[in-house]
Design a protein around this motif. Structure first.
Motif, short mmCIF file in Angstrom:
data_model
loop_
_atom_site.label_atom_id
_atom_site.label_comp_id
_atom_site.label_asym_id
_atom_site.label_seq_id
_atom_site.Cartn_x
_atom_site.Cartn_y
_atom_site.Cartn_z
N GLU A 148 0.80 -1.22 0.00
CA GLU A 148 0.00 0.00 0.00
C GLU A 148 0.84 1.27 0.00
OE1 GLU A 148 -3.46 1.87 2.73
OE2 GLU A 148 -3.55 -0.27 2.33
N GLY A 149 2.00 1.25 0.62
CA GLY A 149 2.85 2.44 0.69
C GLY A 149 3.71 2.68 -0.54
N ALA A 150 3.63 1.82 -1.55
CA ALA A 150 4.45 1.98 -2.75
C ALA A 150 4.12 3.29 -3.46
CB ALA A 150 4.24 0.81 -3.69
N GLU A 151 5.16 3.99 -3.90
CA GLU A 151 4.98 5.25 -4.61
C GLU A 151 5.16 5.11 -6.11
OE1 GLU A 151 7.45 8.25 -2.90
OE2 GLU A 151 6.65 7.93 -0.89
N CYS A 152 5.89 4.08 -6.54
CA CYS A 152 6.20 3.91 -7.95
C CYS A 152 6.17 2.42 -8.31
CB CYS A 152 7.58 4.50 -8.24
SG CYS A 152 8.00 4.50 -9.99
N VAL A 153 5.62 2.10 -9.48
CA VAL A 153 5.49 0.72 -9.92
C VAL A 153 6.03 0.60 -11.35
CG1 VAL A 153 3.83 -1.12 -10.46
CG2 VAL A 153 3.49 0.31 -8.45
N ARG A 154 6.71 -0.50 -11.61
CA ARG A 154 7.15 -0.85 -12.96
C ARG A 154 6.29 -2.03 -13.43
NH1 ARG A 154 13.27 -1.99 -11.84
NH2 ARG A 154 12.12 -3.51 -10.67
N VAL A 155 5.94 -2.05 -14.72
CA VAL A 155 5.10 -3.10 -15.27
C VAL A 155 5.78 -3.69 -16.50
CG1 VAL A 155 2.87 -3.66 -16.32
CG2 VAL A 155 2.97 -2.05 -14.40
#
Length: 152
Positions: A125-132
């Motif tokens: 939940e605290g993630a600020e950035c995601v790579r896909v």
């Protein structure tokens, strides 16, 4: 900007062999390999920066993948990518790099169904950035992988 309804209509008509999120379980849950789950509902409340979006083909045959990136009610990107066999890949640039959002990925592999997934499924939940990474595996199935943290 096109709506989700426009995307679904365009994807069905645009090309018979376009790209789909294929490693999603039948029940919408992630499979044991860690791909992101099907986001059938519109309950996306977590916002993150989509730091990187890539498509890759590890299969021995060429494939076409159609991708769309949605944030809220707007479609930010719609593109079709022809991927040669054996490891071809491309990184897709787009408006999503500018600010956090509740991003959803729509994908279709060749002439398969369109699948939808939230980029935050399975991410803390605290993630600020995601790579896909949208990847055709060595068996020809489409998988969508995500991971928190966008440090180079």
């Amino acid at each position: 900007m096109p709506t989700r309804r426009h995307l679904l209509a365009a994807a069905g008509v645009a090309t018979a062999s376009a790209g789909c999120l294929g490693v999603l379980g039948d029940d919408g849950e992630p499979n044991a390999e860690g791909s992101i789950a099907d986001a059938a509902d519109d309950d996306d409340t977590q916002t993150v920066e989509l730091g990187e979006l890539s498509v890759q083909n590890n299969h021995e045959e060429s494939h076409q993948v159609q991708l769309a990136v949605e944030a809220g009610d707007g479609m930010l990107h719609l593109g079709t990518y022809q991927l040669e066999s054996g490891g071809s890949s491309t990184t897709i640039e787009g408006e999503w790099n500018d600010e956090p959002g509740a991003y959803r990925i729509h994908a279709r592999l060749d002439d398969g169904e369109i699948r939808t997934a939230s980029v935050t499924d399975g991410v803390n939940e605290g993630a600020e950035c995601v790579r896909v990474l949208v990847r055709v595996d060595n068996e020809g199935a489409l998988a969508v992988w995500n991971g928190a943290g966008c440090e180079s």
